[in-house]
Design a protein around this motif. Structure first.
Motif, PDB file in Angstrom:
ATOM      1  N   LEU A 224       0.855  -1.184   0.000  1.00  0.00           N
ATOM      2  CA  LEU A 224       0.000   0.000   0.000  1.00  0.00           C
ATOM      3  C   LEU A 224       0.887   1.229   0.000  1.00  0.00           C
ATOM      4  O   LEU A 224       1.676   1.431   0.938  1.00  0.00           O
ATOM      5  CB  LEU A 224      -0.909   0.004   1.234  1.00  0.00           C
ATOM      6  N   ALA A 225       0.777   2.043  -1.048  1.00  0.00           N
ATOM      7  CA  ALA A 225       1.573   3.268  -1.152  1.00  0.00           C
ATOM      8  C   ALA A 225       3.049   2.994  -0.853  1.00  0.00           C
ATOM      9  O   ALA A 225       3.723   3.772  -0.175  1.00  0.00           O
ATOM     10  CB  ALA A 225       1.021   4.338  -0.214  1.00  0.00           C
ATOM     11  N   GLY A 226       3.533   1.836  -1.323  1.00  0.00           N
ATOM     12  CA  GLY A 226       4.944   1.510  -1.168  1.00  0.00           C
ATOM     13  C   GLY A 226       5.298   0.744   0.085  1.00  0.00           C
ATOM     14  O   GLY A 226       6.444   0.322   0.256  1.00  0.00           O
ATOM     15  N   THR A 227       4.338   0.519   0.989  1.00  0.00           N
ATOM     16  CA  THR A 227       4.604  -0.188   2.241  1.00  0.00           C
ATOM     17  C   THR A 227       3.964  -1.572   2.209  1.00  0.00           C
ATOM     18  O   THR A 227       2.754  -1.688   1.995  1.00  0.00           O
ATOM     19  CB  THR A 227       4.042   0.602   3.437  1.00  0.00           C
ATOM     20  N   PRO A 228       4.741  -2.654   2.404  1.00  0.00           N
ATOM     21  CA  PRO A 228       4.139  -3.996   2.390  1.00  0.00           C
ATOM     22  C   PRO A 228       3.318  -4.256   3.643  1.00  0.00           C
ATOM     23  O   PRO A 228       3.734  -3.939   4.762  1.00  0.00           O
ATOM     24  CB  PRO A 228       5.358  -4.921   2.316  1.00  0.00           C
ATOM     25  N   LEU A 229       2.144  -4.840   3.436  1.00  0.00           N
ATOM     26  CA  LEU A 229       1.265  -5.235   4.532  1.00  0.00           C
ATOM     27  C   LEU A 229       1.004  -6.728   4.411  1.00  0.00           C
ATOM     28  O   LEU A 229       0.623  -7.216   3.347  1.00  0.00           O
ATOM     29  CB  LEU A 229      -0.064  -4.474   4.479  1.00  0.00           C
ATOM     30  N   HIS A 230       1.178  -7.438   5.527  1.00  0.00           N
ATOM     31  CA  HIS A 230       0.970  -8.878   5.529  1.00  0.00           C
ATOM     32  C   HIS A 230      -0.416  -9.199   6.091  1.00  0.00           C
ATOM     33  O   HIS A 230      -1.109  -8.322   6.624  1.00  0.00           O
ATOM     34  CB  HIS A 230       2.065  -9.556   6.344  1.00  0.00           C
ATOM     35  N   ALA A 231      -0.807 -10.446   5.986  1.00  0.00           N
ATOM     36  CA  ALA A 231      -2.124 -10.869   6.459  1.00  0.00           C
ATOM     37  C   ALA A 231      -2.334 -10.465   7.910  1.00  0.00           C
ATOM     38  O   ALA A 231      -1.442 -10.629   8.750  1.00  0.00           O
ATOM     39  CB  ALA A 231      -2.280 -12.376   6.300  1.00  0.00           C
ATOM     40  N   ALA A 232      -3.502  -9.918   8.197  1.00  0.00           N
ATOM     41  CA  ALA A 232      -3.951  -9.468   9.523  1.00  0.00           C
ATOM     42  C   ALA A 232      -3.376  -8.120   9.927  1.00  0.00           C
ATOM     43  O   ALA A 232      -3.654  -7.632  11.018  1.00  0.00           O
ATOM     44  CB  ALA A 232      -3.686 -10.502  10.609  1.00  0.00           C
ATOM     45  N   GLU A 233      -2.588  -7.481   9.069  1.00  0.00           N
ATOM     46  CA  GLU A 233      -2.103  -6.134   9.365  1.00  0.00           C
ATOM     47  C   GLU A 233      -3.035  -5.087   8.756  1.00  0.00           C
ATOM     48  O   GLU A 233      -3.646  -5.311   7.714  1.00  0.00           O
ATOM     49  CB  GLU A 233      -0.686  -5.939   8.829  1.00  0.00           C
ATOM     50  N   LEU A 234      -3.115  -3.948   9.431  1.00  0.00           N
ATOM     51  CA  LEU A 234      -3.943  -2.832   8.993  1.00  0.00           C
ATOM     52  C   LEU A 234      -3.032  -1.652   8.689  1.00  0.00           C
ATOM     53  O   LEU A 234      -2.302  -1.176   9.565  1.00  0.00           O
ATOM     54  CB  LEU A 234      -4.948  -2.459  10.084  1.00  0.00           C
ATOM     55  N   GLY A 235      -3.048  -1.187   7.444  1.00  0.00           N
ATOM     56  CA  GLY A 235      -2.245  -0.037   7.058  1.00  0.00           C
ATOM     57  C   GLY A 235      -3.084   1.226   7.077  1.00  0.00           C
ATOM     58  O   GLY A 235      -4.151   1.273   6.456  1.00  0.00           O
ATOM     59  N   TYR A 236      -2.621   2.241   7.800  1.00  0.00           N
ATOM     60  CA  TYR A 236      -3.353   3.500   7.934  1.00  0.00           C
ATOM     61  C   TYR A 236      -2.706   4.584   7.081  1.00  0.00           C
ATOM     62  O   TYR A 236      -1.478   4.756   7.092  1.00  0.00           O
ATOM     63  CB  TYR A 236      -3.384   3.949   9.396  1.00  0.00           C
ATOM     64  N   VAL A 237      -3.542   5.331   6.357  1.00  0.00           N
ATOM     65  CA  VAL A 237      -3.090   6.464   5.541  1.00  0.00           C
ATOM     66  C   VAL A 237      -3.921   7.679   5.928  1.00  0.00           C
ATOM     67  O   VAL A 237      -5.161   7.614   5.949  1.00  0.00           O
ATOM     68  CB  VAL A 237      -3.241   6.180   4.037  1.00  0.00           C
ATOM     69  N   THR A 238      -3.263   8.774   6.230  1.00  0.00           N
ATOM     70  CA  THR A 238      -3.975   9.972   6.655  1.00  0.00           C
ATOM     71  C   THR A 238      -4.661  10.655   5.469  1.00  0.00           C
ATOM     72  O   THR A 238      -4.602  10.183   4.331  1.00  0.00           O
ATOM     73  CB  THR A 238      -3.006  10.940   7.359  1.00  0.00           C
ATOM     74  N   THR A 239      -5.332  11.745   5.723  1.00  0.00           N
ATOM     75  CA  THR A 239      -6.043  12.496   4.692  1.00  0.00           C
ATOM     76  C   THR A 239      -5.063  13.134   3.715  1.00  0.00           C
ATOM     77  O   THR A 239      -3.861  13.193   3.956  1.00  0.00           O
ATOM     78  CB  THR A 239      -6.904  13.601   5.321  1.00  0.00           C
ATOM     79  N   GLY A 240      -5.612  13.640   2.608  1.00  0.00           N
ATOM     80  CA  GLY A 240      -4.794  14.367   1.643  1.00  0.00           C
ATOM     81  C   GLY A 240      -4.371  13.555   0.437  1.00  0.00           C
ATOM     82  O   GLY A 240      -3.593  14.033  -0.387  1.00  0.00           O
ATOM     83  N   HIS A 241      -4.902  12.328   0.290  1.00  0.00           N
ATOM     84  CA  HIS A 241      -4.531  11.469  -0.840  1.00  0.00           C
ATOM     85  C   HIS A 241      -5.762  11.205  -1.708  1.00  0.00           C
ATOM     86  O   HIS A 241      -6.764  10.683  -1.213  1.00  0.00           O
ATOM     87  CB  HIS A 241      -3.953  10.147  -0.346  1.00  0.00           C
ATOM     88  N   ASP A 242      -5.692  11.553  -2.991  1.00  0.00           N
ATOM     89  CA  ASP A 242      -6.843  11.315  -3.875  1.00  0.00           C
ATOM     90  C   ASP A 242      -6.711  10.016  -4.667  1.00  0.00           C
ATOM     91  O   ASP A 242      -7.593   9.668  -5.449  1.00  0.00           O
ATOM     92  CB  ASP A 242      -7.083  12.500  -4.815  1.00  0.00           C
ATOM     93  N   THR A 243      -5.614   9.274  -4.465  1.00  0.00           N
ATOM     94  CA  THR A 243      -5.479   7.927  -5.022  1.00  0.00           C
ATOM     95  C   THR A 243      -4.733   7.049  -4.017  1.00  0.00           C
ATOM     96  O   THR A 243      -3.940   7.542  -3.204  1.00  0.00           O
ATOM     97  CB  THR A 243      -4.706   7.893  -6.362  1.00  0.00           C
ATOM     98  N   LEU A 244      -5.009   5.752  -4.090  1.00  0.00           N
ATOM     99  CA  LEU A 244      -4.263   4.765  -3.326  1.00  0.00           C
ATOM    100  C   LEU A 244      -3.871   3.646  -4.288  1.00  0.00           C
ATOM    101  O   LEU A 244      -4.723   3.126  -5.013  1.00  0.00           O
ATOM    102  CB  LEU A 244      -5.092   4.195  -2.178  1.00  0.00           C
ATOM    103  N   THR A 245      -2.597   3.269  -4.280  1.00  0.00           N
ATOM    104  CA  THR A 245      -2.119   2.195  -5.138  1.00  0.00           C
ATOM    105  C   THR A 245      -1.887   0.940  -4.311  1.00  0.00           C
ATOM    106  O   THR A 245      -1.161   0.966  -3.310  1.00  0.00           O
ATOM    107  CB  THR A 245      -0.829   2.600  -5.870  1.00  0.00           C
ATOM    108  N   LEU A 246      -2.505  -0.155  -4.751  1.00  0.00           N
ATOM    109  CA  LEU A 246      -2.396  -1.445  -4.081  1.00  0.00           C
ATOM    110  C   LEU A 246      -1.723  -2.420  -5.033  1.00  0.00           C
ATOM    111  O   LEU A 246      -2.125  -2.535  -6.198  1.00  0.00           O
ATOM    112  CB  LEU A 246      -3.774  -1.995  -3.699  1.00  0.00           C
TER     113      LEU A 246
END
Length: 330
Positions: A224-246
């Motif tokens: 998510l946005a360049g950060t790997p997330l593994h199963a059962a992890e929750l990645g948080y992104v603050t406001t100010g982003h009009d796209t998210l790349t998965l």
């Protein structure tokens, strides 16, 4: 689902003042919580926790399974109360029978939203059906804003059709994403969607820049946005982003639940199954449940006793807030 921890944490949460710039993606790990009994079904809880208590109005995230019901015993949550919140049930496999004090009797099935509004007070049960062999899904709560926290009981069902985007299938159960909008109304601006990424695929989703977002990974590894997330992890992104790349980092399909919402600016007190605005609100709700008040009604069709409320903490619930949002965010 009930929060059946023996000593539930007392949380007071709300918006904080802008502060230091945070990393683009904050990775939140889950903690295991048993749902009672000698053959307790274990859930993985990523909200609330010390690092973060709210994402928009989303205040509670439980992730469970895949559980072999023959081993775990499945789900059998006796009558229990809710105030000041909505419950959102979303399954990947299995089936759960829902009954509540409105008289609702519904089945929770994979890919179908069941949303229950507690408002001033409601009670319900959740039991996996005899046909269920593997139980797997998420249970989410949404905090109601002050002007709606005493609203009446409600129950909604919606089965969203999958929307195909580049590299993924998306099912939007709340809010809008990928050109689709859920018909289920919400009390604050929210997003809830299941995203299944093709093996090795990447997709960019247009999002509301006024929302903060959380991506809960169910299976696979998703960047998510360049950060790997593994199963059962929750990645948080603050406001100010009009796209998210998965991006799916594996050679098998990967699945996640994307949650979003406008920052919830009110302070709330959350304890056990209640959301209020003060310690006194919690005391009042607990006493009403213990005294079998009409506030929560009665659930028909369940053979068993109600879940008693845990003992209250010895001290007044202390304030607790989310970390400060980075400067320049909305």
């Amino acid at each position: 689902m009930s929060n059946v921890e023996v000593a539930p944490a007392a949380l007071r949460c709300g918006a904080a003042e802008p502060g230091e710039v945070a990393p683009q993606v904050e990775v939140l790990s889950a903690r295991d919580v048993p749902l009672g009994g000698p053959r307790a079904m274990t859930v993985r809880r990523t909200l609330p926790q010390r690092a973060r208590t709210l994402i928009g109005a989303w205040c509670f995230v439980d992730h469970y399974g895949p559980d072999d019901v023959a081993v775990s015993g499945g789900m059998d949550v006796a009558p229990h109360p809710h105030t000041g919140l909505q419950t959102v049930s979303w399954l990947f496999s299995g089936e759960i029978e829902h009954r509540d004090s409105m008289g609702s009797h519904a089945l929770v099935r994979p890919g179908e939203l069941n949303l229950m509004t507690g408002g001033h007070g409601i009670s319900h049960t959740e039991v996996s059906t005899p046909s269920t062999t593997v139980l797997h899904g998420v249970q989410l709560w949404v905090a109601l804003p002050a002007r709606h926290r005493h609203t009446g009981r409600d129950f909604r069902h919606h089965a969203p059709a999958p929307v195909r985007v580049e590299g993924a299938d998306v099912r939007v159960f709340l809010g809008s994403l990928a050109g689709d909008t859920s018909p289920v109304p919400t009390f604050t601006p929210l997003l809830g969607a299941e995203v299944i990424l093709d093996p090795g695929a990447s997709t960019t989703l247009e999002t509301d820049a006024g929302f903060e977002h959380g991506l809960l990974v169910d299976q696979g590894t998703i960047r998510l946005a360049g950060t790997p997330l593994h199963a059962a992890e929750l990645g948080y992104v603050t406001t100010g982003h009009d796209t998210l790349t998965l991006t799916n980092e594996t050679n098998a399909p990967a699945r996640a639940v994307l949650l979003g919402g406008a920052p919830f600016e009110e302070q709330i007190v959350m304890w056990w199954n209640f959301v209020g605005r003060s310690h006194e609100d919690i005391v009042e709700a607990r006493e009403a449940w213990q005294n079998a008040s009409d506030r929560f009604g009665h659930v028909d069709g369940y053979d068993g006793e109600r879940i008693p409320a845990p003992a209250l903490p010895n001290a007044t619930i202390a304030p607790r807030s989310n970390p400060a949002r980075p400067k320049g965010t909305r």
